[in-house]
Scaffold this motif. Structure first.
Motif, PDB file in Angstrom:
ATOM      1  N   PRO A 154       0.675  -1.302   0.096  1.00 32.30           N
ATOM      2  CA  PRO A 154      -0.001   0.012   0.048  1.00 32.30           C
ATOM      3  C   PRO A 154       0.778   1.136   0.088  1.00 32.30           C
ATOM      4  CG  PRO A 154      -0.884  -1.499   1.677  1.00 32.30           C
ATOM      5  CD  PRO A 154       0.691  -2.193   1.129  1.00 32.30           C
ATOM      6  N   LYS A 155       0.249   2.248  -0.585  1.00 32.28           N
ATOM      7  CA  LYS A 155       1.018   3.643  -0.685  1.00 32.28           C
ATOM      8  C   LYS A 155      -0.074   4.699  -0.554  1.00 32.28           C
ATOM      9  CE  LYS A 155       3.977   2.431  -4.736  1.00 32.28           C
ATOM     10  NZ  LYS A 155       3.475   0.906  -4.833  1.00 32.28           N
ATOM     11  N   PHE A 156       0.445   5.665   0.502  1.00 36.18           N
ATOM     12  CA  PHE A 156      -0.404   6.519   1.029  1.00 36.18           C
ATOM     13  C   PHE A 156       0.461   7.962   0.894  1.00 36.18           C
ATOM     14  CE2 PHE A 156      -1.829   2.739   3.384  1.00 36.18           C
ATOM     15  CZ  PHE A 156      -3.047   2.653   2.999  1.00 36.18           C
ATOM     16  N   LEU A 157      -0.608   9.092   1.047  1.00 32.92           N
ATOM     17  CA  LEU A 157       0.017  10.329   0.917  1.00 32.92           C
ATOM     18  C   LEU A 157       0.623  11.046   1.990  1.00 32.92           C
ATOM     19  CD1 LEU A 157      -3.253  11.568  -0.936  1.00 32.92           C
ATOM     20  CD2 LEU A 157      -1.051  11.461  -2.083  1.00 32.92           C
ATOM     21  N   HIS A 158       1.358  11.885   2.142  1.00 32.65           N
ATOM     22  CA  HIS A 158       2.224  12.496   3.063  1.00 32.65           C
ATOM     23  C   HIS A 158       2.275  13.842   2.823  1.00 32.65           C
ATOM     24  CE1 HIS A 158       3.411   8.253   3.370  1.00 32.65           C
ATOM     25  NE2 HIS A 158       3.138   8.343   4.534  1.00 32.65           N
ATOM     26  N   ALA A 159       2.510  14.736   3.700  1.00 35.62           N
ATOM     27  CA  ALA A 159       2.853  16.189   3.593  1.00 35.62           C
ATOM     28  C   ALA A 159       3.580  16.437   2.448  1.00 35.62           C
ATOM     29  CB  ALA A 159       3.183  17.070   4.814  1.00 35.62           C
ATOM     30  N   GLY A 160       3.413  17.373   1.400  1.00 42.23           N
ATOM     31  CA  GLY A 160       4.555  17.698   0.525  1.00 42.23           C
ATOM     32  C   GLY A 160       4.062  16.932  -0.946  1.00 42.23           C
ATOM     33  N   ASP A 161       3.277  15.954  -0.851  1.00 40.07           N
ATOM     34  CA  ASP A 161       2.970  15.380  -2.013  1.00 40.07           C
ATOM     35  C   ASP A 161       1.925  15.881  -2.767  1.00 40.07           C
ATOM     36  OD1 ASP A 161       4.363  13.018  -1.258  1.00 40.07           O
ATOM     37  OD2 ASP A 161       2.511  11.893  -0.211  1.00 40.07           O
ATOM     38  N   VAL A 162       1.812  15.833  -4.239  1.00 43.45           N
ATOM     39  CA  VAL A 162       1.213  16.453  -5.120  1.00 43.45           C
ATOM     40  C   VAL A 162       0.288  15.604  -5.973  1.00 43.45           C
ATOM     41  CG1 VAL A 162       1.289  18.018  -7.227  1.00 43.45           C
ATOM     42  CG2 VAL A 162       2.857  18.196  -5.488  1.00 43.45           C
ATOM     43  N   ILE A 163      -0.857  15.752  -5.816  1.00 43.17           N
ATOM     44  CA  ILE A 163      -2.064  15.170  -6.524  1.00 43.17           C
ATOM     45  C   ILE A 163      -2.461  15.881  -7.991  1.00 43.17           C
ATOM     46  CG2 ILE A 163      -4.080  13.577  -6.186  1.00 43.17           C
ATOM     47  CD1 ILE A 163      -3.815  14.370  -3.259  1.00 43.17           C
ATOM     48  N   GLU A 164      -2.448  15.272  -8.909  1.00 44.38           N
ATOM     49  CA  GLU A 164      -3.054  15.807 -10.151  1.00 44.38           C
ATOM     50  C   GLU A 164      -4.035  14.774 -10.908  1.00 44.38           C
ATOM     51  OE1 GLU A 164       0.291  18.318 -12.342  1.00 44.38           O
ATOM     52  OE2 GLU A 164       1.133  16.390 -11.659  1.00 44.38           O
ATOM     53  N   LEU A 165      -5.281  15.137 -11.274  1.00 42.07           N
ATOM     54  CA  LEU A 165      -6.223  14.184 -11.803  1.00 42.07           C
ATOM     55  C   LEU A 165      -6.926  14.900 -12.763  1.00 42.07           C
ATOM     56  CD1 LEU A 165      -9.082  14.095  -8.917  1.00 42.07           C
ATOM     57  CD2 LEU A 165      -6.737  15.304  -8.573  1.00 42.07           C
ATOM     58  N   GLY A 166      -7.697  14.232 -13.598  1.00 39.34           N
ATOM     59  CA  GLY A 166      -8.634  14.683 -14.679  1.00 39.34           C
ATOM     60  C   GLY A 166      -9.398  13.711 -15.048  1.00 39.34           C
ATOM     61  N   ILE A 167     -10.617  14.091 -15.772  1.00 39.61           N
ATOM     62  CA  ILE A 167     -11.762  13.477 -16.593  1.00 39.61           C
ATOM     63  C   ILE A 167     -11.701  13.922 -18.032  1.00 39.61           C
ATOM     64  CG2 ILE A 167     -13.880  12.435 -16.719  1.00 39.61           C
ATOM     65  CD1 ILE A 167     -13.804  12.398 -13.521  1.00 39.61           C
ATOM     66  N   THR A 168     -12.115  13.329 -18.917  1.00 35.35           N
ATOM     67  CA  THR A 168     -12.108  13.906 -20.402  1.00 35.35           C
ATOM     68  C   THR A 168     -13.181  14.959 -20.242  1.00 35.35           C
ATOM     69  OG1 THR A 168     -11.560  11.624 -20.809  1.00 35.35           O
ATOM     70  CG2 THR A 168     -12.624  13.104 -22.764  1.00 35.35           C
ATOM     71  N   GLY A 169     -12.937  16.018 -20.896  1.00 34.48           N
ATOM     72  CA  GLY A 169     -14.030  17.118 -21.014  1.00 34.48           C
ATOM     73  C   GLY A 169     -14.322  17.900 -19.808  1.00 34.48           C
ATOM     74  N   LEU A 170     -13.690  17.502 -18.698  1.00 29.76           N
ATOM     75  CA  LEU A 170     -14.095  18.185 -17.326  1.00 29.76           C
ATOM     76  C   LEU A 170     -12.691  18.815 -16.754  1.00 29.76           C
ATOM     77  CD1 LEU A 170     -16.384  15.452 -15.801  1.00 29.76           C
ATOM     78  CD2 LEU A 170     -17.024  17.214 -17.233  1.00 29.76           C
ATOM     79  N   GLY A 171     -11.709  19.123 -17.290  1.00 32.93           N
ATOM     80  CA  GLY A 171     -10.569  19.573 -16.833  1.00 32.93           C
ATOM     81  C   GLY A 171      -9.784  18.843 -16.014  1.00 32.93           C
ATOM     82  N   SER A 172      -8.945  19.401 -15.203  1.00 32.60           N
ATOM     83  CA  SER A 172      -8.067  18.766 -14.395  1.00 32.60           C
ATOM     84  C   SER A 172      -7.954  19.483 -13.017  1.00 32.60           C
ATOM     85  CB  SER A 172      -6.801  18.941 -15.204  1.00 32.60           C
ATOM     86  OG  SER A 172      -6.065  19.905 -15.271  1.00 32.60           O
ATOM     87  N   GLN A 173      -7.334  18.757 -11.999  1.00 33.43           N
ATOM     88  CA  GLN A 173      -7.244  19.376 -10.626  1.00 33.43           C
ATOM     89  C   GLN A 173      -5.827  19.181 -10.265  1.00 33.43           C
ATOM     90  OE1 GLN A 173      -9.697  17.652  -7.855  1.00 33.43           O
ATOM     91  NE2 GLN A 173     -11.685  18.255  -8.555  1.00 33.43           N
ATOM     92  N   ARG A 174      -5.108  19.811  -9.236  1.00 33.67           N
ATOM     93  CA  ARG A 174      -4.050  19.673  -8.705  1.00 33.67           C
ATOM     94  C   ARG A 174      -3.998  20.233  -7.312  1.00 33.67           C
ATOM     95  NH1 ARG A 174       0.831  22.433  -7.552  1.00 33.67           N
ATOM     96  NH2 ARG A 174       2.747  21.430  -7.857  1.00 33.67           N
ATOM     97  N   GLN A 175      -3.696  19.332  -6.276  1.00 35.13           N
ATOM     98  CA  GLN A 175      -3.511  19.507  -5.072  1.00 35.13           C
ATOM     99  C   GLN A 175      -2.151  19.216  -4.327  1.00 35.13           C
ATOM    100  OE1 GLN A 175      -6.391  16.815  -5.001  1.00 35.13           O
ATOM    101  NE2 GLN A 175      -7.857  18.521  -6.176  1.00 35.13           N
ATOM    102  N   VAL A 176      -1.699  20.102  -3.157  1.00 34.62           N
ATOM    103  CA  VAL A 176      -0.578  19.818  -2.402  1.00 34.62           C
ATOM    104  C   VAL A 176      -0.971  19.133  -1.084  1.00 34.62           C
ATOM    105  CG1 VAL A 176       1.365  20.693  -1.515  1.00 34.62           C
ATOM    106  CG2 VAL A 176       0.663  21.368  -3.731  1.00 34.62           C
ATOM    107  N   VAL A 177      -0.539  18.149  -0.446  1.00 32.24           N
ATOM    108  CA  VAL A 177      -0.946  17.712   0.605  1.00 32.24           C
ATOM    109  C   VAL A 177      -0.092  18.443   1.598  1.00 32.24           C
ATOM    110  CG1 VAL A 177      -1.043  15.771   2.258  1.00 32.24           C
ATOM    111  CG2 VAL A 177      -1.400  15.391  -0.170  1.00 32.24           C
ATOM    112  N   VAL A 178      -0.832  19.230   3.022  1.00 34.33           N
ATOM    113  CA  VAL A 178      -0.391  19.847   3.970  1.00 34.33           C
ATOM    114  C   VAL A 178      -0.672  19.079   5.109  1.00 34.33           C
ATOM    115  CG1 VAL A 178      -0.196  22.063   2.675  1.00 34.33           C
ATOM    116  CG2 VAL A 178      -2.084  21.517   4.013  1.00 34.33           C
ATOM    117  N   GLN A 179      -0.062  19.600   6.353  1.00 37.65           N
ATOM    118  CA  GLN A 179      -0.428  18.852   7.577  1.00 37.65           C
ATOM    119  C   GLN A 179      -1.578  19.944   8.261  1.00 37.65           C
ATOM    120  OE1 GLN A 179       0.698  16.025   8.937  1.00 37.65           O
ATOM    121  NE2 GLN A 179      -1.113  16.396  10.220  1.00 37.65           N
ATOM    122  N   ALA A 180      -2.478  19.142   8.790  1.00 38.20           N
ATOM    123  CA  ALA A 180      -3.501  19.971   9.280  1.00 38.20           C
ATOM    124  C   ALA A 180      -3.349  20.647  10.774  1.00 38.20           C
ATOM    125  CB  ALA A 180      -5.141  19.091   9.533  1.00 38.20           C
TER     126      ALA A 180
END
Length: 280
Positions: A254-280
């Motif tokens: 298993p792989k999980f997210l940690h502070a500093g990781d960057v997530i990028e995602l998208g769907i055809t015709g709906l654009g894309s997102q980009r998030q940086v993980v930070v500590q709450a």
């Protein structure tokens, strides 16, 4: 038509993405992109608006979630057969339904918070749709008449909270920032077949998820019909429809997210997102 909400968090204004790539202000046309604006009457008004005459918003403005005043954020679990397989679970005979707190909603490029005590923070690229007209005991044949449009949702999940802390999934699904939405809401006239869209997600530049809505077990029309048998779906309610394989929990190891990781995602015709993980 691609509808957006822009500006500082909590003070977003309505807008739309013009064909020239600029964001145009809709403040003089509608109060906000909410259930009223997404009704048949509201959308008709927006369709007849001359977008070329609307004020242009400067580049670089923050985009918020495309829908305001969301009453319900409903999520569907294990809705891709290949995702159920990687989770070691069988495809459910009926949709798995759970709620995410509406306080989890944020903009498409806002930071994602790792909760205090988080050990297994995970990603999930999903197709979400928005209700435009009230749906109660809707037939399958009439279901799509109640959909206003589509957008991307990252169904961020804390797996140890979700699975190992007893009770319902909502605990692992509802932390602040666990529902990035957008960048825009695409009205359904632009998406001819919601069951023919490609999805993808990268973490730190590495592809983690690749899928298609064609492999969803329960499609958009069925979900509107099904959910309306249990609860009334109101204009502005959002349903996010499940994720394809490739989540961190299903990786070996298993792989999980940690502070500093960057997530990028998208769907055809709906654009894309980009998030940086930070500590709450």
């Amino acid at each position: 038509m691609k509808l957006v909400r822009y500006g500082e968090r909590g003070a977003e204004k309505p807008g739309l993405l013009h064909v020239d790539g600029t964001i145009r202000d809709l403040s003089r046309v509608v109060r906000d992109i909410d259930g009223k604006a997404l009704s048949d009457e509201g959308l008709s008004k927006l369709f007849w608006t001359d977008a070329g005459k609307l004020p242009i918003i400067p580049e670089g403005v923050r985009l918020g979630a495309p829908v305001a005043g969301v009453g319900k954020l409903i999520a569907i679990g294990l809705n891709y057969a290949d995702h159920a397989e990687e989770a070691g679970l069988t495809v459910p005979p009926e949709p798995v339904v759970f709620m995410k707190a509406t306080s989890a909603i944020c903009g498409p490029d806002d930071d994602v918070e790792a909760p205090r005590g988080s050990e297994k923070l995970d990603w999930e690229v999903e197709l979400a749709f928005v209700i435009g007209t009230r749906a109660k005991y809707v037939t399958l044949e009439d279901a799509m008449d109640h959909v206003a449009g589509y957008m991307i949702c990252n169904d961020v999940s804390e797996r140890s909270f979700q699975i190992e802390r007893s009770g319902q999934w909502v605990k692992g699904k509802s932390h602040d920032t666990f529902a990035p939405l957008g960048p825009w809401l695409v009205t359904k006239d632009e998406i001819k077949d919601p069951q023919a869209l490609d999805l993808w997600l990268n973490v730190n530049g590495v592809r983690r998820q690749t899928g298609t809505t064609a492999t969803m077990v329960y499609g958009v029309a069925f979900l509107v019909h099904y959910l309306s048998q249990f609860m009334t779906l109101e204009p502005g309610d959002i349903i996010t429809t499940g994720t394809p394989p490739g989540v961190g929990m299903g990786s070996r190891p298993p792989k999980f997210l940690h502070a500093g990781d960057v997530i990028e995602l998208g769907i055809t015709g709906l654009g894309s997102q980009r998030q940086v993980v930070v500590q709450a």
